[in-house]
Design a protein around this motif. Structure first.
Motif, PDB file in Angstrom:
ATOM      1  N   PHE A  56       0.807  -1.223   0.000  1.00 54.75           N
ATOM      2  CA  PHE A  56       0.000   0.000   0.000  1.00 54.75           C
ATOM      3  C   PHE A  56       0.843   1.278   0.000  1.00 54.75           C
ATOM      4  CE2 PHE A  56      -2.758  -2.806   2.923  1.00 54.75           C
ATOM      5  CZ  PHE A  56      -3.119  -3.620   1.861  1.00 54.75           C
ATOM      6  N   ALA A  57       1.814   1.402   0.948  1.00 54.45           N
ATOM      7  CA  ALA A  57       2.702   2.574   1.014  1.00 54.45           C
ATOM      8  C   ALA A  57       1.938   3.874   1.143  1.00 54.45           C
ATOM      9  CB  ALA A  57       3.621   2.614  -0.211  1.00 54.45           C
ATOM     10  N   LEU A  58       0.847   3.853   1.922  1.00 49.99           N
ATOM     11  CA  LEU A  58       0.094   5.088   2.166  1.00 49.99           C
ATOM     12  C   LEU A  58       0.781   5.906   3.252  1.00 49.99           C
ATOM     13  CD1 LEU A  58      -3.587   3.730   2.135  1.00 49.99           C
ATOM     14  CD2 LEU A  58      -2.213   4.584   0.221  1.00 49.99           C
ATOM     15  N   LEU A  59       0.595   7.198   3.190  1.00 52.61           N
ATOM     16  CA  LEU A  59       1.143   8.091   4.216  1.00 52.61           C
ATOM     17  C   LEU A  59       0.160   8.152   5.379  1.00 52.61           C
ATOM     18  CD1 LEU A  59       2.383  10.882   1.792  1.00 52.61           C
ATOM     19  CD2 LEU A  59       3.763   9.123   2.919  1.00 52.61           C
ATOM     20  N   PRO A  60       0.545   7.632   6.556  1.00 50.30           N
ATOM     21  CA  PRO A  60      -0.427   7.462   7.659  1.00 50.30           C
ATOM     22  C   PRO A  60      -0.981   8.772   8.210  1.00 50.30           C
ATOM     23  CG  PRO A  60       1.812   7.019   8.416  1.00 50.30           C
ATOM     24  CD  PRO A  60       1.887   7.147   6.924  1.00 50.30           C
ATOM     25  N   LEU A  99      -8.164  11.631   1.018  1.00 52.42           N
ATOM     26  CA  LEU A  99      -8.063  12.716   0.042  1.00 52.42           C
ATOM     27  C   LEU A  99      -6.619  13.195  -0.089  1.00 52.42           C
ATOM     28  CD1 LEU A  99      -9.676  14.633  -1.824  1.00 52.42           C
ATOM     29  CD2 LEU A  99      -9.828  16.216   0.108  1.00 52.42           C
ATOM     30  N   GLY A 100      -5.948  13.354   1.040  1.00 54.12           N
ATOM     31  CA  GLY A 100      -4.566  13.815   1.015  1.00 54.12           C
ATOM     32  C   GLY A 100      -3.634  12.834   0.343  1.00 54.12           C
ATOM     33  N   HIS A 154     -12.139  11.749   4.221  1.00 57.50           N
ATOM     34  CA  HIS A 154     -11.469  12.343   5.387  1.00 57.50           C
ATOM     35  C   HIS A 154     -11.050  11.303   6.433  1.00 57.50           C
ATOM     36  CE1 HIS A 154     -12.300  16.232   3.706  1.00 57.50           C
ATOM     37  NE2 HIS A 154     -13.589  15.939   3.613  1.00 57.50           N
ATOM     38  N   ARG A 155     -11.110  10.048   6.054  1.00 63.37           N
ATOM     39  CA  ARG A 155     -10.611   8.999   6.942  1.00 63.37           C
ATOM     40  C   ARG A 155      -9.097   8.842   6.739  1.00 63.37           C
ATOM     41  NH1 ARG A 155     -15.093   4.070   6.933  1.00 63.37           N
ATOM     42  NH2 ARG A 155     -16.920   5.392   7.330  1.00 63.37           N
ATOM     43  N   PHE A 156      -8.453   8.312   7.768  1.00 68.93           N
ATOM     44  CA  PHE A 156      -7.023   8.039   7.694  1.00 68.93           C
ATOM     45  C   PHE A 156      -6.815   6.556   7.360  1.00 68.93           C
ATOM     46  CE2 PHE A 156      -7.242  11.910  10.165  1.00 68.93           C
ATOM     47  CZ  PHE A 156      -6.154  12.635   9.692  1.00 68.93           C
ATOM     48  N   PRO A 157      -5.656   6.191   6.823  1.00 69.57           N
ATOM     49  CA  PRO A 157      -5.421   4.795   6.439  1.00 69.57           C
ATOM     50  C   PRO A 157      -5.727   3.786   7.538  1.00 69.57           C
ATOM     51  CG  PRO A 157      -3.689   6.162   5.549  1.00 69.57           C
ATOM     52  CD  PRO A 157      -4.539   7.062   6.417  1.00 69.57           C
ATOM     53  N   ALA A 158      -5.414   4.105   8.793  1.00 65.87           N
ATOM     54  CA  ALA A 158      -5.652   3.170   9.903  1.00 65.87           C
ATOM     55  C   ALA A 158      -7.135   2.894  10.117  1.00 65.87           C
ATOM     56  CB  ALA A 158      -5.035   3.718  11.183  1.00 65.87           C
ATOM     57  N   GLN A 159      -7.984   3.735   9.567  1.00 65.58           N
ATOM     58  CA  GLN A 159      -9.432   3.563   9.723  1.00 65.58           C
ATOM     59  C   GLN A 159     -10.052   2.779   8.574  1.00 65.58           C
ATOM     60  OE1 GLN A 159      -9.948   7.928  10.042  1.00 65.58           O
ATOM     61  NE2 GLN A 159     -10.930   7.548  12.025  1.00 65.58           N
ATOM     62  N   ARG A 205      -7.412   0.271  -2.479  1.00 64.50           N
ATOM     63  CA  ARG A 205      -8.170   1.136  -3.386  1.00 64.50           C
ATOM     64  C   ARG A 205      -7.630   2.560  -3.355  1.00 64.50           C
ATOM     65  NH1 ARG A 205     -13.251  -0.891  -5.255  1.00 64.50           N
ATOM     66  NH2 ARG A 205     -13.645  -2.977  -4.423  1.00 64.50           N
ATOM     67  N   VAL A 206      -7.220   3.007  -2.167  1.00 65.50           N
ATOM     68  CA  VAL A 206      -6.604   4.334  -2.067  1.00 65.50           C
ATOM     69  C   VAL A 206      -5.304   4.354  -2.869  1.00 65.50           C
ATOM     70  CG1 VAL A 206      -5.599   6.062  -0.515  1.00 65.50           C
ATOM     71  CG2 VAL A 206      -7.634   4.804   0.190  1.00 65.50           C
ATOM     72  N   GLY A 207      -4.512   3.274  -2.747  1.00 69.36           N
ATOM     73  CA  GLY A 207      -3.277   3.184  -3.508  1.00 69.36           C
ATOM     74  C   GLY A 207      -3.531   3.221  -5.012  1.00 69.36           C
ATOM     75  N   ILE A 208      -4.582   2.534  -5.453  1.00 70.71           N
ATOM     76  CA  ILE A 208      -4.945   2.538  -6.873  1.00 70.71           C
ATOM     77  C   ILE A 208      -5.356   3.936  -7.306  1.00 70.71           C
ATOM     78  CG2 ILE A 208      -6.704   1.739  -8.497  1.00 70.71           C
ATOM     79  CD1 ILE A 208      -6.572  -0.983  -7.074  1.00 70.71           C
ATOM     80  N   ALA A 209      -6.226   4.591  -6.493  1.00 72.63           N
ATOM     81  CA  ALA A 209      -6.672   5.945  -6.830  1.00 72.63           C
ATOM     82  C   ALA A 209      -5.490   6.907  -6.911  1.00 72.63           C
ATOM     83  CB  ALA A 209      -7.688   6.422  -5.795  1.00 72.63           C
TER      84      ALA A 209
END
Length: 345
Positions: free
Chosen positions: A116-120, A125-126, A160-165, A173-177
């Motif tokens: 995923f490599a999302l920024l926590p 949106l961010g 407006h949710r964070f990755p941990a949520q 899906r966030v990673g794909i977007a």
């Protein structure tokens, strides 16, 4: 004929203190992998040639250590090859200046990672808007594009949710977007779903298929799972020990394996979902009568019930002509294998 978006021309990536001894004028001086290994050199990829067509999904697969992720990193311009060329839009990818290569990564290539490599600390949106921020887009513009991508992957209302949520599937899906936000020409997916549960994994495979149907991206997809490859791929390259064993459609790999390794790799493939009427029909066709008709390009799974219910063979049709026939014995061969009894003995 349209030129490929990406191509490899005798690409190798060698690791070892003496690697430079076997490279001259950008080419490997030996075609013997054993010679390299005896010199303490590891050929992560060796003399790879392939073309990736625009708007198609090209899957690179193999077991751990086969070289598939190294090849992806070379194709993505992240790791330079030791020899050979990576061509992007017919130009040497590693011939670009560092500044131009950065622009290619920012504007023409997108990547989805396994973890995923999302920024926590950023919201959905961010995270999705982050690549556009790197590009220097105005805030209103990048947030509007990010919202469009969030809607595209079915996460509207979670901006407006964070990755941990989020669940694992939602995070991916966030990673794909995020990877699509910059509207890349080439979309790299490096075993993107291997960390997900099987049910979610199938949902995400279906999501990639859905998005590809809408967006027509050029996709390079890495996996070790042949069933996953079958679901998403137009063409598949099977790798072993840094070498490409064979490239073809799933059906070509199954019907005409080039090596024993490819044959073993595809042995448990879902044959009814891969093989078409053309690949299993008998020719010339009998005079009839027939119990019905199927198209030459129909998958076996689509007419299996029809064939099982008929005591007569089905005619295989192409251009309004009968070109072959399929009977129930052929269906049985496909579903359980022609040598099932001998194998189990």
């Amino acid at each position: 004929m349209q030129h490929p978006v990406l191509a490899c021309r005798q690409v190798s990536r060698l690791y070892g203190a003496r690697a430079s001894e076997f490279i001259k004028d950008g080419h490997i001086t030996t075609d013997n992998v054993q010679t390299l290994q005896e010199a303490g050199i590891t050929p992560a990829i060796f003399n790879v040639d392939l073309d990736i067509e625009r708007g198609k999904t090209f899957v690179i697969m193999g077991l751990s250590g086969s070289g598939k992720s190294t090849l992806l990193r070379c194709l993505a311009g992240l790791t330079p090859p030791s020899a050979g060329q990576i061509l992007f839009e017919s130009k040497d990818l590693f011939g670009f200046s560092e500044a131009d290569l950065i622009q290619i990564h920012r504007h023409q290539m997108g990547m989805v990672f396994q973890h995923f490599a999302l920024l926590p600390h950023l919201t959905v949106l961010g995270n999705v808007a982050f690549p556009l921020e790197i590009q220097g887009r105005p805030r209103a513009e990048r947030e509007e594009i990010a919202r469009q991508m969030i809607r595209l992957v079915g996460l509207e209302g979670r901006e407006h949710r964070f990755p941990a949520q989020l669940s694992g599937g939602q995070q991916q899906r966030v990673g794909i977007a995020r990877s699509l936000a910059g509207d890349p020409d080439v979309w790299f997916l490096d075993e993107p779903f291997s960390a997900l549960d099987p049910l979610i994994r199938r949902e995400m495979q279906a999501e990639v298929i859905r998005l590809q149907g809408m967006l027509k991206k050029t996709i390079v997809f890495i996996t070790h799972d042949f069933e996953e490859a079958v679901r998403v791929a137009d063409r598949i390259a099977i790798m072993k020990d840094g070498l490409v064993e064979q490239i073809g459609t799933a059906e070509e790999l199954l019907v005409s394996p080039a090596t024993d390794y490819v044959r073993a790799f595809t042995r448990d493939a879902p044959r009814a979902h891969i093989l078409t009427a053309r690949s299993i029909m008998t020719t010339p066709p009998p005079a009839g009568p027939f119990g019905g008709e199927v198209s030459a390009t129909d998958r076996v799974i689509s007419f299996a019930r029809q064939l099982d219910a008929s005591s007569l063979p089905l005619a295989v049709i192409e251009d309004n002509e009968i070109i072959g026939a399929i009977d129930r014995a052929m269906l049985l061969d496909i579903l359980i294998g022609p040598n099932a009894q001998a194998v189990g003995a």
